[in-house]
Design an enzyme around this catalytic site. Structure first.
Site, PDB file in Angstrom:
ATOM      1  N   TRP A 101       0.862  -1.095   0.082  1.00 14.33           N
ATOM      2  CA  TRP A 101      -0.037  -0.056  -0.086  1.00 14.33           C
ATOM      3  C   TRP A 101       0.833   1.199  -0.097  1.00 14.33           C
ATOM      4  O   TRP A 101       0.541   2.359  -0.715  1.00 14.33           O
ATOM      5  CB  TRP A 101      -0.786   0.182   1.050  1.00 14.33           C
ATOM      6  CG  TRP A 101      -1.865  -1.117   1.108  1.00 14.33           C
ATOM      7  CD1 TRP A 101      -2.028  -2.216   2.012  1.00 14.33           C
ATOM      8  CD2 TRP A 101      -2.932  -1.548  -0.057  1.00 14.33           C
ATOM      9  NE1 TRP A 101      -3.217  -2.974   1.645  1.00 14.33           N
ATOM     10  CE2 TRP A 101      -3.581  -2.589   0.522  1.00 14.33           C
ATOM     11  CE3 TRP A 101      -3.195  -0.700  -1.048  1.00 14.33           C
ATOM     12  CZ2 TRP A 101      -4.675  -3.138  -0.217  1.00 14.33           C
ATOM     13  CZ3 TRP A 101      -4.371  -1.297  -1.867  1.00 14.33           C
ATOM     14  CH2 TRP A 101      -4.922  -2.537  -1.445  1.00 14.33           C
ATOM     15  N   ASP A 171      -1.837   6.891   5.967  1.00  8.60           N
ATOM     16  CA  ASP A 171      -2.867   5.710   5.573  1.00  8.60           C
ATOM     17  C   ASP A 171      -3.006   5.002   6.956  1.00  8.60           C
ATOM     18  O   ASP A 171      -2.031   4.016   7.267  1.00  8.60           O
ATOM     19  CB  ASP A 171      -2.206   5.052   4.584  1.00  8.60           C
ATOM     20  CG  ASP A 171      -3.456   3.912   4.091  1.00  8.60           C
ATOM     21  OD1 ASP A 171      -4.295   3.708   4.648  1.00  8.60           O
ATOM     22  OD2 ASP A 171      -2.863   3.089   2.955  1.00  8.60           O
ATOM     23  N   LYS A 195     -12.234  -2.112   7.266  1.00  5.84           N
ATOM     24  CA  LYS A 195     -11.463  -2.828   8.419  1.00  5.84           C
ATOM     25  C   LYS A 195     -11.833  -2.542   9.623  1.00  5.84           C
ATOM     26  O   LYS A 195     -12.302  -3.543  10.341  1.00  5.84           O
ATOM     27  CB  LYS A 195      -9.937  -2.599   8.089  1.00  5.84           C
ATOM     28  CG  LYS A 195      -9.336  -3.369   6.873  1.00  5.84           C
ATOM     29  CD  LYS A 195      -8.765  -2.260   5.500  1.00  5.84           C
ATOM     30  CE  LYS A 195      -8.378  -3.038   4.377  1.00  5.84           C
ATOM     31  NZ  LYS A 195      -7.600  -2.495   3.529  1.00  5.84           N
TER      32      LYS A 195
HETATM   33  C1  LIG Z   1      -7.015  -2.081   2.475  1.00  2.38           C
HETATM   34  C2  LIG Z   1      -5.970  -1.087   2.352  1.00  2.38           C
HETATM   35  C3  LIG Z   1      -6.035  -0.123   1.206  1.00  2.38           C
HETATM   36  C4  LIG Z   1      -6.954  -0.257   0.154  1.00  2.38           C
HETATM   37  O1  LIG Z   1      -8.021   0.314   0.463  1.00  2.38           O
HETATM   38  P1  LIG Z   1      -9.232   0.381  -0.588  1.00  2.38           P
HETATM   39  O2  LIG Z   1     -10.298   0.853   0.313  1.00  2.38           O
HETATM   40  O3  LIG Z   1      -9.704  -0.844  -1.102  1.00  2.38           O
HETATM   41  O4  LIG Z   1      -8.882   1.341  -1.796  1.00  2.38           O
HETATM   42  C5  LIG Z   1      -5.104   0.948   1.334  1.00  2.38           C
HETATM   43  N1  LIG Z   1      -4.401   0.934   2.455  1.00  2.38           N
HETATM   44  C6  LIG Z   1      -4.112  -0.007   3.398  1.00  2.38           C
HETATM   45  C7  LIG Z   1      -3.365   0.156   4.370  1.00  2.38           C
HETATM   46  C8  LIG Z   1      -5.078  -0.953   3.343  1.00  2.38           C
HETATM   47  O5  LIG Z   1      -5.134  -1.826   4.368  1.00  2.38           O
END
Ligand SMILES: *Cc1c(COP(=O)(O)O)cnc(C)c1O
Length: 360
Positions: A101, A171, A195
């Site tokens: 990511w 993020d 999540k």
């Molecule tokens: C799941 C995840 C993403 C991707 O998220 P989307 O909402 O599917 O775009 C990005 N960064 C992290 C750390 C994630 O766990």
């Protein structure tokens, strides 16, 4: 069928109490004679839902008044582009590459600015958080980006880099609401909801006000934070139902879990039990440096691919689903987000002990 323990990395489990409440309110929300899904986002009832969700998120996370909360769509992945499009001034930003990511955030930003890599742990399949040398930080960067918790690899930052005046952007898709954080240390926090916050389809952005309104004219309206900040996330139709579920999750967190400090204690208990078992097991092994272990995502292996497969299959048959690891790590991964009950972790460990007894 009985509900399973779902160890998926996302979308993931929601608290059962939240699902029950949503089911109760499905056909008639609060005497309105409608489902939240059918409601106008401009209605008074819905205004209370989105306003209530924001107020709860603010009180839960202690979000200072000079930060905006935006309820967007497009996932965390859209933020990989929105952040550079909105924060770009000098045209440079710093990145720490700690997983897929983080790499995606970096490669997307490269389309819009000069994206400098401060540190990178790809040499060991991202199994650790690299040491950061502040000498390598660009004091003129528009922002400094980290992926706080690395969902795929199971590592997390335990200390934040001191970036001085450069806004820290994180993020937090896979760790938001898992423990208290000092929001004032960040310029921007963003997270896909699926999540720890609610269903897929909602993306939450928490942004310091001075970072809004600097995007250039060419930035599309929908990709400009100012559009959403000026319109209380109602410029267009927000993901109404996902926001409603997020509000229920936040109520659960406050009323059942004791807020973020209570949540943290429970998450540490769950992860602690799991790591203790991995460290004592002769069959299963954790894959990351102990000092950098995540509270949320725990990858592990037996060292034998066939045995890994057998484990995943037998675990699923016993009601422990989605334990297969990410293809880039192999083996297994247990994602134990907020909504995974303590009991789910205890039972999985018991199952693993029995598997070890039979196959070790
Ligand atoms: C799941 C995840 C993403 C991707 O998220 P989307 O909402 O599917 O775009 C990005 N960064 C992290 C750390 C994630 O766990």
């Amino acid at each position: 069928m009985a509900r399973v323990y779902n160890f998926s990395a996302g979308p993931s489990m929601l608290p059962e109490a939240v699902l029950r409440r949503a089911a109760d309110e499905m056909l008639d929300y609060g005497g309105s004679g409608q489902s939240v899904m059918e409601m106008s986002h401009r209605s008074k009832e819905y205004g209370e839902i989105i306003g209530g969700c924001e107020a709860l998120l603010r009180s839960t996370m202690g979000i200072p008044d000079n930060y905006k909360v935006l309820f967007l769509q497009g996932g965390a992945s859209s933020q990989f582009a929105m952040v550079p499009l909105n924060l770009r001034k000098g045209g440079k930003a710093d990145f720490v590459l700690t997983g897929q990511w983080a790499k995606k955030a970096h490669s997307e930003a490269k389309k819009f600015l000069c994206a400098n890599v401060v540190a990178d742990s790809s040499d060991k399949t991202f199994s650790y958080i690299p040491k950061l040398d502040p000498q390598k930080f660009d004091p003129d960067a528009d922002y400094f980006h980290i992926c706080y918790n690395n969902t795929i690899y199971g590592t997390r930052f335990h200390a934040l880099p001191d970036t001085g005046k450069v806004p820290l952007v994180a993020d937090m898709s896979s760790c938001i609401l898992s423990e208290p954080v000092d929001v004032s240390r960040f310029g921007v926090i963003y997270a896909g909801a699926q999540k720890n916050m609610g269903p897929a389809g909602l993306t939450v952005v928490i942004i310091r006000e001075d970072l809004i309104g600097n995007a250039d004219e060419s930035v599309p309206t929908m990709f400009n934070y100012k559009t959403h900040a000026d319109n209380d996330s109602m410029y267009n139709t927000p993901p109404t139902y996902a926001i409603y579920i997020c509000k229920l999750v936040l109520e659960w967190l406050r009323d059942e879990m004791g807020g973020l400090s209570g949540m943290k204690a429970q998450n540490e208990r769950k992860a602690g039990m799991f790591y203790d078992y991995l460290d004592s097991s002769a069959l299963f092994k954790g894959t990351v440096d102990k000092a950098d272990r995540s509270l949320m995502n725990i990858p592990f292996v037996t060292g034998d691919e066939e045995l890994d497969k057998k484990f995943v299959k037998e675990a699923a048959a016993a009601g422990f689903v989605n334990l297969k690891g990410h293809r880039s790590v192999g083996g297994m991964r247990a994602s134990i987000y907020n909504a995974m009950p303590v009991e789910g972790v205890i039972k999985l460990i018991e199952f693993m002990k029995e598997f070890e007894r039979q196959n070790g």
